[in-house]
Design a protein around this motif. Structure first.
Motif, PDB file in Angstrom:
ATOM      1  N   VAL A  50      44.738  29.501  55.897  1.00 26.77           N
ATOM      2  CA  VAL A  50      44.573  30.587  54.928  1.00 26.77           C
ATOM      3  C   VAL A  50      45.604  31.669  55.247  1.00 26.77           C
ATOM      4  CG1 VAL A  50      42.096  30.190  54.546  1.00 26.77           C
ATOM      5  CG2 VAL A  50      42.825  31.795  56.300  1.00 26.77           C
ATOM      6  N   ALA A  51      45.828  32.528  54.280  1.00 29.71           N
ATOM      7  CA  ALA A  51      46.699  33.686  54.460  1.00 29.71           C
ATOM      8  C   ALA A  51      45.961  34.899  53.912  1.00 29.71           C
ATOM      9  CB  ALA A  51      48.012  33.478  53.719  1.00 29.71           C
ATOM     10  N   GLN A  52      46.338  36.087  54.372  1.00 30.34           N
ATOM     11  CA  GLN A  52      45.717  37.312  53.895  1.00 30.34           C
ATOM     12  C   GLN A  52      46.730  38.126  53.114  1.00 30.34           C
ATOM     13  OE1 GLN A  52      44.279  39.272  57.437  1.00 30.34           O
ATOM     14  NE2 GLN A  52      42.191  38.803  56.877  1.00 30.34           N
ATOM     15  N   ASP A  53      46.267  38.744  52.022  1.00 25.21           N
ATOM     16  CA  ASP A  53      47.142  39.651  51.295  1.00 25.21           C
ATOM     17  C   ASP A  53      46.959  41.064  51.847  1.00 25.21           C
ATOM     18  OD1 ASP A  53      44.751  40.585  50.192  1.00 25.21           O
ATOM     19  OD2 ASP A  53      45.077  39.635  48.251  1.00 25.21           O
ATOM     20  N   VAL A  54      47.605  42.036  51.226  1.00 25.15           N
ATOM     21  CA  VAL A  54      47.541  43.411  51.736  1.00 25.15           C
ATOM     22  C   VAL A  54      46.149  44.015  51.635  1.00 25.15           C
ATOM     23  CG1 VAL A  54      49.975  43.913  51.352  1.00 25.15           C
ATOM     24  CG2 VAL A  54      48.339  44.326  49.519  1.00 25.15           C
ATOM     25  N   ASP A  55      45.314  43.485  50.733  1.00 23.41           N
ATOM     26  CA  ASP A  55      43.937  43.974  50.589  1.00 23.41           C
ATOM     27  C   ASP A  55      42.961  43.237  51.500  1.00 23.41           C
ATOM     28  OD1 ASP A  55      44.643  45.823  48.618  1.00 23.41           O
ATOM     29  OD2 ASP A  55      44.531  44.262  47.066  1.00 23.41           O
ATOM     30  N   LYS A  56      43.509  42.419  52.392  1.00 26.03           N
ATOM     31  CA  LYS A  56      42.708  41.645  53.362  1.00 26.03           C
ATOM     32  C   LYS A  56      41.863  40.564  52.690  1.00 26.03           C
ATOM     33  CE  LYS A  56      43.972  44.038  56.988  1.00 26.03           C
ATOM     34  NZ  LYS A  56      44.925  43.525  57.918  1.00 26.03           N
ATOM     35  N   HIS A  57      42.269  40.090  51.519  1.00 24.31           N
ATOM     36  CA  HIS A  57      41.600  38.954  50.894  1.00 24.31           C
ATOM     37  C   HIS A  57      42.297  37.676  51.331  1.00 24.31           C
ATOM     38  CE1 HIS A  57      40.178  42.138  48.110  1.00 24.31           C
ATOM     39  NE2 HIS A  57      39.068  41.425  48.233  1.00 24.31           N
ATOM     40  N   TRP A  58      41.501  36.649  51.511  1.00 28.77           N
ATOM     41  CA  TRP A  58      42.031  35.385  51.988  1.00 28.77           C
ATOM     42  C   TRP A  58      42.445  34.515  50.813  1.00 28.77           C
ATOM     43  CZ3 TRP A  58      39.004  33.121  56.680  1.00 28.77           C
ATOM     44  CH2 TRP A  58      38.865  34.101  57.664  1.00 28.77           C
ATOM     45  N   HIS A  59      43.494  33.740  51.025  1.00 29.15           N
ATOM     46  CA  HIS A  59      43.970  32.778  50.043  1.00 29.15           C
ATOM     47  C   HIS A  59      44.278  31.484  50.780  1.00 29.15           C
ATOM     48  CE1 HIS A  59      44.370  36.005  47.117  1.00 29.15           C
ATOM     49  NE2 HIS A  59      44.889  36.724  48.107  1.00 29.15           N
ATOM     50  N   ILE A  60      43.897  30.371  50.199  1.00 25.62           N
ATOM     51  CA  ILE A  60      44.126  29.080  50.839  1.00 25.62           C
ATOM     52  C   ILE A  60      45.616  28.727  50.772  1.00 25.62           C
ATOM     53  CG2 ILE A  60      43.641  27.735  48.766  1.00 25.62           C
ATOM     54  CD1 ILE A  60      42.184  25.721  50.674  1.00 25.62           C
ATOM     55  N   THR A  61      46.107  28.120  51.824  1.00 22.81           N
ATOM     56  CA  THR A  61      47.494  27.667  51.868  1.00 22.81           C
ATOM     57  C   THR A  61      47.531  26.185  51.515  1.00 22.81           C
ATOM     58  OG1 THR A  61      47.381  27.062  54.200  1.00 22.81           O
ATOM     59  CG2 THR A  61      48.070  29.328  53.696  1.00 22.81           C
ATOM     60  N   GLN A  63      48.511  23.855  53.400  1.00 25.16           N
ATOM     61  CA  GLN A  63      47.980  23.147  54.567  1.00 25.16           C
ATOM     62  C   GLN A  63      46.444  23.101  54.525  1.00 25.16           C
ATOM     63  OE1 GLN A  63      49.438  24.750  58.240  1.00 25.16           O
ATOM     64  NE2 GLN A  63      48.356  23.272  59.487  1.00 25.16           N
ATOM     65  N   GLY A  64      45.825  24.185  54.094  1.00 27.40           N
ATOM     66  CA  GLY A  64      44.365  24.214  53.950  1.00 27.40           C
ATOM     67  C   GLY A  64      43.897  23.261  52.870  1.00 27.40           C
ATOM     68  N   ARG A  65      44.636  23.199  51.760  1.00 24.74           N
ATOM     69  CA  ARG A  65      44.287  22.260  50.683  1.00 24.74           C
ATOM     70  C   ARG A  65      44.361  20.815  51.165  1.00 24.74           C
ATOM     71  NH1 ARG A  65      47.141  26.154  47.674  1.00 24.74           N
ATOM     72  NH2 ARG A  65      45.759  27.147  46.177  1.00 24.74           N
ATOM     73  N   GLU A  66      45.391  20.508  51.935  1.00 24.93           N
ATOM     74  CA  GLU A  66      45.532  19.149  52.461  1.00 24.93           C
ATOM     75  C   GLU A  66      44.349  18.793  53.368  1.00 24.93           C
ATOM     76  OE1 GLU A  66      49.318  18.636  54.359  1.00 24.93           O
ATOM     77  OE2 GLU A  66      50.393  19.339  52.579  1.00 24.93           O
ATOM     78  N   LEU A  67      43.895  19.754  54.142  1.00 28.58           N
ATOM     79  CA  LEU A  67      42.780  19.502  55.058  1.00 28.58           C
ATOM     80  C   LEU A  67      41.504  19.175  54.305  1.00 28.58           C
ATOM     81  CD1 LEU A  67      41.830  19.499  58.062  1.00 28.58           C
ATOM     82  CD2 LEU A  67      41.071  21.829  57.628  1.00 28.58           C
ATOM     83  N   ILE A  68      41.167  19.946  53.279  1.00 27.69           N
ATOM     84  CA  ILE A  68      39.910  19.677  52.574  1.00 27.69           C
ATOM     85  C   ILE A  68      40.010  18.432  51.722  1.00 27.69           C
ATOM     86  CG2 ILE A  68      39.021  22.015  52.663  1.00 27.69           C
ATOM     87  CD1 ILE A  68      39.830  22.343  49.755  1.00 27.69           C
ATOM     88  N   ARG A  69      41.188  18.102  51.232  1.00 29.27           N
ATOM     89  CA  ARG A  69      41.346  16.856  50.475  1.00 29.27           C
ATOM     90  C   ARG A  69      41.134  15.667  51.389  1.00 29.27           C
ATOM     91  NH1 ARG A  69      46.446  19.190  47.558  1.00 29.27           N
ATOM     92  NH2 ARG A  69      45.394  20.312  45.880  1.00 29.27           N
ATOM     93  N   ARG A  70      41.589  15.775  52.619  1.00 27.94           N
ATOM     94  CA  ARG A  70      41.422  14.698  53.582  1.00 27.94           C
ATOM     95  C   ARG A  70      39.953  14.506  53.958  1.00 27.94           C
ATOM     96  NH1 ARG A  70      43.134  15.499  59.660  1.00 27.94           N
ATOM     97  NH2 ARG A  70      41.127  16.493  59.544  1.00 27.94           N
TER      98      ARG A  70
END
Length: 72
Positions: A50-61, A63-70
Motif C-alpha cells: 500500500v501507499a499513503q497520500d498526503v491525507d494519510k489515506h491508504w491506496h493499494i499498489t 504489488q498488493g493487487r498481485e498478492l490478493i489475486r494470488r
C-alpha cells in the motif's frame, strides 16, 4: 548495544492485512486512523503493498493487487 529487527525470509500476510488489501481493491477508503484502530501493522507499507497520500489515506499498489489475486 544495537538491536536488530528480525524479518522472516517469507512474508505471509495476516487475515486482517489481506482483508484490508481487498477493501482497498474494491475502492473502500482505509485511513491511517482506521488501520490503527483495527490494529494493523505497518507491514503493508513496509512491504510496498500500500501507499499513503498526503491525507494519510491508504491506496493499494500493483504489488498488493498481485498478492490478493494470488491468494484468492
Amino acid at each position: 548495544m544495537q538491536i536488530a529487527n528480525y524479518r522472516a525470509p517469507v512474508y505471509e500476510p495476516t487475515v486482517d492485512e489481506l482483508e484490508t488489501l481487498k477493501k482497498l481493491e474494491m475502492g473502500e477508503e482505509v485511513s491511517l486512523w482506521s488501520a490503527a484502530r483495527e490494529h494493523l501493522s505497518r507491514r503493508l507499507l513496509e512491504r510496498g503493498l500500500v501507499a499513503q497520500d498526503v491525507d494519510k489515506h491508504w491506496h493499494i499498489t500493483e504489488q498488493g493487487r498481485e498478492l490478493i489475486r494470488r491468494k484468492l
